[in-house]
Write a protein that holds these residues in place. Sequence first.
Motif, PDB file in Angstrom:
ATOM      1  N   LYS A 117     -24.647  17.418  35.240  1.00  0.00           N
ATOM      2  CA  LYS A 117     -25.783  18.206  35.736  1.00  0.00           C
ATOM      3  C   LYS A 117     -26.968  17.296  36.051  1.00  0.00           C
ATOM      4  O   LYS A 117     -27.702  17.524  37.014  1.00  0.00           O
ATOM      5  N   SER A 118     -27.138  16.220  35.267  1.00  0.00           N
ATOM      6  CA  SER A 118     -28.261  15.301  35.490  1.00  0.00           C
ATOM      7  C   SER A 118     -28.134  14.544  36.813  1.00  0.00           C
ATOM      8  O   SER A 118     -29.117  14.010  37.313  1.00  0.00           O
ATOM      9  N   VAL A 119     -26.918  14.515  37.362  1.00  0.00           N
ATOM     10  CA  VAL A 119     -26.703  13.852  38.657  1.00  0.00           C
ATOM     11  C   VAL A 119     -26.268  14.874  39.718  1.00  0.00           C
ATOM     12  O   VAL A 119     -25.633  14.523  40.708  1.00  0.00           O
ATOM     13  N   LYS A 120     -26.588  16.149  39.455  1.00  0.00           N
ATOM     14  CA  LYS A 120     -26.278  17.245  40.385  1.00  0.00           C
ATOM     15  C   LYS A 120     -24.785  17.310  40.725  1.00  0.00           C
ATOM     16  O   LYS A 120     -24.407  17.573  41.852  1.00  0.00           O
ATOM     17  N   ASP A 121     -23.965  17.033  39.729  1.00  0.00           N
ATOM     18  CA  ASP A 121     -22.501  17.053  39.817  1.00  0.00           C
ATOM     19  C   ASP A 121     -21.966  16.150  40.939  1.00  0.00           C
ATOM     20  O   ASP A 121     -20.919  16.401  41.510  1.00  0.00           O
ATOM     21  N   ASP A 122     -22.696  15.087  41.221  1.00  0.00           N
ATOM     22  CA  ASP A 122     -22.289  14.125  42.249  1.00  0.00           C
ATOM     23  C   ASP A 122     -21.874  12.830  41.554  1.00  0.00           C
ATOM     24  O   ASP A 122     -22.727  12.068  41.091  1.00  0.00           O
ATOM     25  N   PRO A 123     -20.554  12.541  41.474  1.00  0.00           N
ATOM     26  CA  PRO A 123     -20.104  11.340  40.771  1.00  0.00           C
ATOM     27  C   PRO A 123     -20.701  10.055  41.336  1.00  0.00           C
ATOM     28  O   PRO A 123     -20.917   9.102  40.593  1.00  0.00           O
ATOM     29  N   ALA A 124     -21.000  10.007  42.627  1.00  0.00           N
ATOM     30  CA  ALA A 124     -21.585   8.799  43.228  1.00  0.00           C
ATOM     31  C   ALA A 124     -22.937   8.480  42.604  1.00  0.00           C
ATOM     32  O   ALA A 124     -23.315   7.308  42.482  1.00  0.00           O
ATOM     33  N   ARG A 125     -23.659   9.502  42.174  1.00  0.00           N
ATOM     34  CA  ARG A 125     -24.970   9.266  41.557  1.00  0.00           C
ATOM     35  C   ARG A 125     -24.855   8.636  40.175  1.00  0.00           C
ATOM     36  O   ARG A 125     -25.823   8.075  39.670  1.00  0.00           O
ATOM     37  N   LEU A 126     -23.676   8.728  39.570  1.00  0.00           N
ATOM     38  CA  LEU A 126     -23.485   8.060  38.282  1.00  0.00           C
ATOM     39  C   LEU A 126     -23.643   6.549  38.433  1.00  0.00           C
ATOM     40  O   LEU A 126     -24.046   5.867  37.499  1.00  0.00           O
ATOM     41  N   LEU A 127     -23.335   6.040  39.625  1.00  0.00           N
ATOM     42  CA  LEU A 127     -23.455   4.593  39.874  1.00  0.00           C
ATOM     43  C   LEU A 127     -24.898   4.106  39.803  1.00  0.00           C
ATOM     44  O   LEU A 127     -25.145   2.922  39.630  1.00  0.00           O
ATOM     45  N   THR A 173     -18.012   2.077  28.257  1.00  0.00           N
ATOM     46  CA  THR A 173     -16.800   2.646  28.845  1.00  0.00           C
ATOM     47  C   THR A 173     -17.121   3.276  30.195  1.00  0.00           C
ATOM     48  O   THR A 173     -16.399   3.074  31.180  1.00  0.00           O
ATOM     49  N   LEU A 174     -18.211   4.058  30.254  1.00  0.00           N
ATOM     50  CA  LEU A 174     -18.602   4.677  31.517  1.00  0.00           C
ATOM     51  C   LEU A 174     -18.947   3.639  32.569  1.00  0.00           C
ATOM     52  O   LEU A 174     -18.512   3.737  33.725  1.00  0.00           O
ATOM     53  N   MET A 175     -19.733   2.640  32.193  1.00  0.00           N
ATOM     54  CA  MET A 175     -20.139   1.605  33.145  1.00  0.00           C
ATOM     55  C   MET A 175     -18.914   0.852  33.673  1.00  0.00           C
ATOM     56  O   MET A 175     -18.819   0.549  34.860  1.00  0.00           O
ATOM     57  N   ALA A 176     -17.961   0.550  32.782  1.00  0.00           N
ATOM     58  CA  ALA A 176     -16.753  -0.163  33.201  1.00  0.00           C
ATOM     59  C   ALA A 176     -15.909   0.696  34.146  1.00  0.00           C
ATOM     60  O   ALA A 176     -15.413   0.209  35.171  1.00  0.00           O
ATOM     61  N   ALA A 177     -15.747   1.991  33.833  1.00  0.00           N
ATOM     62  CA  ALA A 177     -14.967   2.883  34.696  1.00  0.00           C
ATOM     63  C   ALA A 177     -15.625   3.029  36.068  1.00  0.00           C
ATOM     64  O   ALA A 177     -14.948   3.022  37.101  1.00  0.00           O
ATOM     65  N   LEU A 178     -16.943   3.152  36.081  1.00  0.00           N
ATOM     66  CA  LEU A 178     -17.663   3.276  37.350  1.00  0.00           C
ATOM     67  C   LEU A 178     -17.514   2.006  38.193  1.00  0.00           C
ATOM     68  O   LEU A 178     -17.311   2.074  39.409  1.00  0.00           O
ATOM     69  N   GLU A 179     -17.592   0.854  37.541  1.00  0.00           N
ATOM     70  CA  GLU A 179     -17.451  -0.406  38.274  1.00  0.00           C
ATOM     71  C   GLU A 179     -16.035  -0.570  38.815  1.00  0.00           C
ATOM     72  O   GLU A 179     -15.837  -1.019  39.945  1.00  0.00           O
ATOM     73  N   LEU A 180     -15.034  -0.191  38.028  1.00  0.00           N
ATOM     74  CA  LEU A 180     -13.650  -0.238  38.527  1.00  0.00           C
ATOM     75  C   LEU A 180     -13.476   0.676  39.731  1.00  0.00           C
ATOM     76  O   LEU A 180     -12.843   0.306  40.722  1.00  0.00           O
ATOM     77  N   GLY A 181     -14.044   1.883  39.645  1.00  0.00           N
ATOM     78  CA  GLY A 181     -13.969   2.812  40.774  1.00  0.00           C
ATOM     79  C   GLY A 181     -14.656   2.258  42.009  1.00  0.00           C
ATOM     80  O   GLY A 181     -14.147   2.369  43.125  1.00  0.00           O
ATOM     81  N   ARG A 182     -15.817   1.637  41.809  1.00  0.00           N
ATOM     82  CA  ARG A 182     -16.545   1.046  42.931  1.00  0.00           C
ATOM     83  C   ARG A 182     -15.731  -0.067  43.575  1.00  0.00           C
ATOM     84  O   ARG A 182     -15.584  -0.132  44.787  1.00  0.00           O
ATOM     85  N   ARG A 183     -15.146  -0.936  42.741  1.00  0.00           N
ATOM     86  CA  ARG A 183     -14.343  -2.026  43.261  1.00  0.00           C
ATOM     87  C   ARG A 183     -13.102  -1.524  43.978  1.00  0.00           C
ATOM     88  O   ARG A 183     -12.708  -2.055  45.021  1.00  0.00           O
ATOM     89  N   ALA A 184     -12.472  -0.484  43.418  1.00  0.00           N
ATOM     90  CA  ALA A 184     -11.287   0.080  44.066  1.00  0.00           C
ATOM     91  C   ALA A 184     -11.654   0.662  45.429  1.00  0.00           C
ATOM     92  O   ALA A 184     -10.907   0.519  46.399  1.00  0.00           O
TER      93      ALA A 184
END
Length: 194
Positions: free
Chosen positions: A147-157, A177-188
């Motif tokens: 909700k803090s990012v308006k349900d937009d996963p891209a804003r988690l970055l 854990t969250l930061m690592a998962a987000l970075e892996l997703g970004r790299r992928a």
Amino acid sequence: MEAVKQSAHPTLATETFSHGRTHYFIDIKKAANDTHFLLITSSESFRNDPQYYRRTIRLWEEDLAMFVEALSMVLGRLAYGDLAPADTMKVVAEPKGVKALEVPGRPRERLHALGARALSNAELLAILLCTGSSELPVLDLCRKIMKSVKDDPARLLTRTAEDFCRFPGVGVAKAATLMAALELGRRAFLSPQL
């Protein structure tokens, strides 16, 4: 707390500090079975008493991550002034959070049965975090984060580890854990397709 002979296990790393008549020792030791443990010792003398009194805590390697996360959560509450009195000895009669859900409705089970695309953003996040806090089940915590990012996963970055740690139940280990998962997703996403 348990008393441990200092010479029983080799010391791999050590730190010491003192405050007044109390001395603190933090040692990483190697056990006979090649595992490691953290030994925290305080040694204190009292006025008119030449004897030192020691208290020791031993934390095994497999418990360190939980200890660090619990310590970071408590210190985070202190840093943010969230020091409401803790409830003493809660008796949990019924399961709460994810355990209260029927097994087919739990995020991990839904992922295995339906695939990751069928899960909501909060459910995917709940799989990463695993647990919430005593006040907030993991799914509710993840709904708050989304909700803090308006349900937009891209804003988690755009969030930092400190931003994630502001949510009750997210300590440095979960934030990492969250930061690592987000970075892996970004790299992928940026990687050339195979």
